[in-house]
Write a protein that holds these residues in place. Structure first.
Motif, short mmCIF file in Angstrom:
data_model
loop_
_atom_site.label_atom_id
_atom_site.label_comp_id
_atom_site.label_asym_id
_atom_site.label_seq_id
_atom_site.Cartn_x
_atom_site.Cartn_y
_atom_site.Cartn_z
N MET A 250 -3.02 3.66 0.73
CA MET A 250 -2.21 2.97 -0.29
C MET A 250 -0.98 3.80 -0.56
O MET A 250 -1.00 5.03 -0.48
N THR A 251 0.11 3.09 -0.86
CA THR A 251 1.40 3.73 -1.13
C THR A 251 2.06 2.94 -2.26
O THR A 251 1.43 2.05 -2.84
N ARG A 252 3.32 3.25 -2.52
CA ARG A 252 4.03 2.49 -3.55
C ARG A 252 4.25 1.04 -3.14
O ARG A 252 4.61 0.22 -3.97
N ALA A 253 4.02 0.73 -1.87
CA ALA A 253 4.13 -0.66 -1.42
C ALA A 253 2.90 -1.47 -1.81
O ALA A 253 2.86 -2.68 -1.58
N ASN A 254 1.89 -0.82 -2.37
CA ASN A 254 0.67 -1.54 -2.76
C ASN A 254 0.52 -1.56 -4.28
O ASN A 254 0.83 -0.58 -4.95
N ASN A 255 -0.01 -2.66 -4.77
CA ASN A 255 -0.34 -2.70 -6.20
C ASN A 255 -1.84 -2.40 -6.36
O ASN A 255 -2.61 -2.49 -5.40
N PRO A 256 -2.27 -2.05 -7.58
CA PRO A 256 -3.66 -1.62 -7.74
C PRO A 256 -4.69 -2.72 -7.48
O PRO A 256 -5.84 -2.41 -7.14
N LEU A 257 -4.30 -3.98 -7.63
CA LEU A 257 -5.27 -5.06 -7.39
C LEU A 257 -5.57 -5.18 -5.90
O LEU A 257 -6.69 -5.50 -5.50
N GLU A 258 -4.56 -4.91 -5.07
CA GLU A 258 -4.80 -4.89 -3.62
C GLU A 258 -5.78 -3.80 -3.23
O GLU A 258 -6.46 -3.89 -2.23
N CYS A 259 -5.78 -2.75 -4.03
CA CYS A 259 -6.60 -1.58 -3.70
C CYS A 259 -8.02 -1.69 -4.27
O CYS A 259 -8.81 -0.76 -4.13
N GLY A 260 -8.28 -2.80 -4.94
CA GLY A 260 -9.61 -2.99 -5.50
C GLY A 260 -9.81 -2.26 -6.82
O GLY A 260 -10.94 -2.00 -7.22
#
Ligand code: THG
Length: 406
Positions: A250-260
């Motif tokens: 995960m990076t700044r291109a991801n939001n926390p909901l994508e990360c579960g």
């Protein structure tokens, strides 16, 4: 390329580095500009040992960003969507930090040391700069700095036995994600029940660097009968356990909901934080992709240095971000960001490995488990273990079957 990392002041050692070296560290990565060991014997041997015994890890690279002052709680709450208002002193919180677009900046553990004093135990990004800039811009009455604290993790099924030997039975009263100030050689160390594995264990936050050798040697001596060994976060174990690595998965291109991280996001509650409206928008439309597990057919995967394309029915549907061979499942395991069209557990996909391999793979929930592995048909099960090898053989239409079974 020669496998050598040149050291300098920019690449910081830790107070434990001499002991890590003496224990035979074979590789390092750089984490918050600091050395973090990656392997001692082999990745596989380290993995098996972590799941059976106890290891001592120099995770000093998990730097502590101290936030202290009358506005400390206010600043921290502004930085994370996790509601920290009910937190008590002695508690740890896994708390995503996001920017104004809801992009992940870091995923630290927050330790509440006092009502006006916190540590952000950070992953690999420069949170101190972000926090200080926010404090200055908003005129908050708070001091933000990197504390001279060096966490040492004790991980594995025998961690509690080892910690009891060194600190006494008092460690048994420390609950998961709580910490207590304990005494080591007349000095206070915070001891938390936490750590970057799912094998159980503790983290010792040492703030007197001169005691590093004594602490390391005491643990090693006390753990002799428990088969203690120096270790480090293990790639295989953390993939199987579904522990996402910031900068890798995960990076700044991801939001926390994508990360579960749904359960750490309280964007529907009545408090303000940076990125709130962006996160609410994401929540409303739903995440478009998700961090999922994969079982990958075959063996001998190269390290994942760039995202590997994941395809489903010929179309690009995501990418693998971390991968390894699992001794437990007898196949590859991976963490992948997978689009909605393909994220249902049991979906059969193709992973494009950079050596030209196109590997069959199956999407699975994290953490990875035996039940899901059995559905793949290619997870051969533990090489030396008790579980039955999976028997179903993959056939056309197997995808639908696997989905149903999942
Ligand atoms: N320990 C400390 N600091 C850290 C890490 C750590 N900072 C960087 C990095 N690791 C932060 N990332 C994580 C990710 C997951 C967990 C801890 C740190 C973790 N998760 C549990 C789980 O997924 O089951 C529980 C989370 C919860 O329920 O609150 O432990 O390892 N000091």
């Amino acid at each position: 390329m020669a496998q050598l990392l040149s050291k300098s002041r920019r690449l910081r050692s830790t107070p434990f580095t001499p002991f890590v070296e003496a224990a035979g560290a074979k590789g390092y990565t750089v984490y918050n500009h600091m050395l973090l060991p990656t392997v001692f014997r082999t990745l596989e041997e380290d993995y098996r040992h972590l799941r059976e015994a106890v290891q001592v890890w120099d995770v000093s690279g998990e730097r502590q960003i101290e936030v202290v002052g009358p506005d400390a709680a206010k600043l921290i709450q502004w930085m994370t969507p996790r509601d920290l208002s009910q937190g008590i002193v002695g508690q740890c919180f896994y708390a995503p930090i996001i920017d104004e677009r809801a992009g992940l900046i870091n995923d630290p553990i927050v330790l509440k040391l006092a009502p006006d004093r916190f540590w952000l135990s950070i992953a690999d990004s420069d949170v101190e700069l972000w926090a200080r800039a926010l404090a200055i811009a908003r005129g908050l009455d708070v001091n933000v700095f990197e504390a001279a604290v060096y966490p040492l993790a004790v991980q594995g099924p025998k961690a509690e036995a080892l910690m009891t030997e060194v600190f006494g039975p008092v460690v048994q009263n420390i609950r998961f994600y709580r910490f207590a100030p304990l005494n080591f050689r007349g000095h206070t160390v915070n001891v938390a029940r936490s750590g970057w594995s799912k094998q159980g264990g503790f983290e010792i936050y040492l703030s007197r660097a001169s005691l590093a050798g004594a602490l390391w040697k005491t643990l090693m001596r006390a753990g002799k009968t428990l088969d203690v060994h120096a270790g480090c976060p293990n790639l295989i174990e953390r993939i199987e356990s579904g522990l996402l690595s910031y900068g890798n998965d995960m990076t700044r291109a991801n939001n926390p909901l994508e990360c579960g991280f749904d359960r750490f996001c309280h964007h529907d509650r009545d408090f303000d934080f940076i990125g709130k409206s962006a996160l609410q928008r994401v929540a409303k439309r739903g995440a478009k992709r998700r961090a999922m597990g994969l079982f990958i057919e075959g063996d001998a995967l190269p390290p994942c240095l760039k995202p590997w394309p994941v395809k489903h029915e010929g179309k690009a549907r995501g990418s693998v971000t971390s991968a390894a061979i699992s001794p437990r499942f007898g196949c590859g395991v991976a963490i992948a960001m997978v689009d909605r069209d393909a994220w249902a557990p049991g979906t059969l996909v193709t992973v494009h490995v950079p050596n030209g391999d196109k590997r069959r793979a199956m999407v699975a929930p994290l953490p990875l488990g035996e039940e899901q592995a059995a559905l793949t048909g290619f997870a051969r099960g533990p090489v030396a273990g008790t579980s039955q090898p999976a028997s179903a053989s993959p056939v056309e239409g197997g995808e639908a079957k696997a989905r149903q079974a999942a």
